[in-house]
Design a protein around this motif. Sequence first.
Motif, PDB file in Angstrom:
ATOM      1  N   PRO A  23      -3.485   0.789   5.036  1.00  0.00           N
ATOM      2  CA  PRO A  23      -3.070  -0.423   5.135  1.00  0.00           C
ATOM      3  C   PRO A  23      -1.862  -0.547   6.532  1.00  0.00           C
ATOM      4  CG  PRO A  23      -2.411  -0.242   2.735  1.00  0.00           C
ATOM      5  CD  PRO A  23      -3.059   1.483   3.057  1.00  0.00           C
ATOM      6  N   GLU A  24      -1.749   0.335   6.732  1.00  0.00           N
ATOM      7  CA  GLU A  24      -1.774  -0.047   8.195  1.00  0.00           C
ATOM      8  C   GLU A  24      -2.258   0.457   9.612  1.00  0.00           C
ATOM      9  OE1 GLU A  24       1.687   3.545   9.733  1.00  0.00           O
ATOM     10  OE2 GLU A  24       2.581   3.046   8.067  1.00  0.00           O
ATOM     11  N   ARG A  25      -3.336   1.281   9.180  1.00  0.00           N
ATOM     12  CA  ARG A  25      -4.664   0.767   9.783  1.00  0.00           C
ATOM     13  C   ARG A  25      -5.157  -0.308   9.829  1.00  0.00           C
ATOM     14  NH1 ARG A  25      -8.058   6.464  11.516  1.00  0.00           N
ATOM     15  NH2 ARG A  25      -9.305   5.298  13.192  1.00  0.00           N
ATOM     16  N   LEU A  26      -5.752  -0.684   8.759  1.00  0.00           N
ATOM     17  CA  LEU A  26      -6.387  -2.197   8.977  1.00  0.00           C
ATOM     18  C   LEU A  26      -5.087  -3.409   9.379  1.00  0.00           C
ATOM     19  CD1 LEU A  26      -6.809  -1.909   4.949  1.00  0.00           C
ATOM     20  CD2 LEU A  26      -8.305  -2.543   7.364  1.00  0.00           C
ATOM     21  N   VAL A  27      -4.258  -3.108   9.299  1.00  0.00           N
ATOM     22  CA  VAL A  27      -2.951  -4.265  10.063  1.00  0.00           C
ATOM     23  C   VAL A  27      -3.115  -4.034  11.304  1.00  0.00           C
ATOM     24  CG1 VAL A  27      -0.321  -5.099   9.707  1.00  0.00           C
ATOM     25  CG2 VAL A  27      -1.614  -3.989   8.153  1.00  0.00           C
ATOM     26  N   ALA A  28      -2.732  -3.088  11.953  1.00  0.00           N
ATOM     27  CA  ALA A  28      -2.655  -2.589  13.476  1.00  0.00           C
ATOM     28  C   ALA A  28      -4.557  -2.623  14.065  1.00  0.00           C
ATOM     29  CB  ALA A  28      -2.828  -1.005  13.698  1.00  0.00           C
ATOM     30  N   ALA A  29      -5.288  -3.550  13.239  1.00  0.00           N
ATOM     31  CA  ALA A  29      -6.631  -4.136  13.532  1.00  0.00           C
ATOM     32  C   ALA A  29      -6.692  -4.947  13.845  1.00  0.00           C
ATOM     33  CB  ALA A  29      -7.729  -3.182  12.562  1.00  0.00           C
ATOM     34  N   TYR A  30      -5.999  -5.864  12.706  1.00  0.00           N
ATOM     35  CA  TYR A  30      -6.243  -7.573  13.106  1.00  0.00           C
ATOM     36  C   TYR A  30      -4.946  -7.638  13.756  1.00  0.00           C
ATOM     37  CZ  TYR A  30     -10.102  -6.919  10.505  1.00  0.00           C
ATOM     38  OH  TYR A  30     -11.581  -5.907   9.919  1.00  0.00           O
TER      39      TYR A  30
END
Length: 317
Positions: A197-204
């Motif tokens: 999820p951390e990677r996902l949040v950073a992408a958005y």
Amino acid sequence: MRDERAAAGRPDVDAEFLRDVLDGLDRPQKALLPKYFYDEEGSRLFDQICELPEYYVTRTELAILRDRAGELDGLVPDGAALVEPGAGSSVKVRILLDAMPSLSACVPLDISGEHLHASAARLAEDYPALDVRPVVGDFTTGIDLPDGLDETPKLLFFPGSTIGNFDPEEAGALLAAMRGVPGVVGLVIGVDLRKDPERLVAAYDDPQGVTAAFNLNLLTRMNRELGTDFDADAFRHEARWNDGDSRIEMHLVSTCEQVVSLDGARFDFAAGESIHTENSHKFSIESFGELAASAGWRSGRAWTDPERLFSVHLLTP
Ligand code: AVI
């Protein structure tokens, strides 16, 4: 009825946009449809998002397509047309066009006319043997094709994990509509995968603030096109991971108590209250296969990158 009255009084107002915004702001969880991100500025900002280091989606999908598109040659009948709903800048489609020189036509479909015509003109210039037939339209309400292609076999191309921007039910209906396109021989579709999820949040929620500008541009667009009086400085962008629904959500969060008006209607915002502007669902190879099967597609190949960040599926009818 209020939307039709308002639109009748202001012929320059897009009645559907107005109705969708009035409906969306009236809900307990205020919400707007992500298709309205893509005015000229929104399309420009989205192109910028695709270049961000944090937004792995575009470059990973491009790498998969570059590696694997050669496998598509021979699977599609000679003279087939490539149809791309939501074409945007038509960058990825070039990889498929290069890999399948026997394609006769390309039909980019997009809601943003100006952007579409500019990129279609570039395609026609670079692929002089190809019949490039852009269609301005909203593929979420129906896939309209230009005249004369009824009998032509069609390979649909739906990259970018745009399918993830629809709720499962809508995504199923859209996949079923694609399955129903006359002469369809396959669908090449990009699907983003579940990950940290951390990677996902950073992408958005990139540190450069490009995704924030993309989200906030919706307020500026409503002010300009519908006459709302949003103060864009009184909202902030937020990206949230919703594990239960396996999706990234984008919100515009009101930083204070405020009232926004639209054509006589008033919408109250508490401090911290949000407008939910986008969902971006993330799948496993299997969960996407099940969704596709529910819409009548058969899973063919599913390609991923070495980190298993993203997937590209070839579905057949
Ligand atoms: C177009 N769509 C697939 C993008 C996504 O990743 O859901 C839209 C986007 N929203 C924020 N960044 C990118």
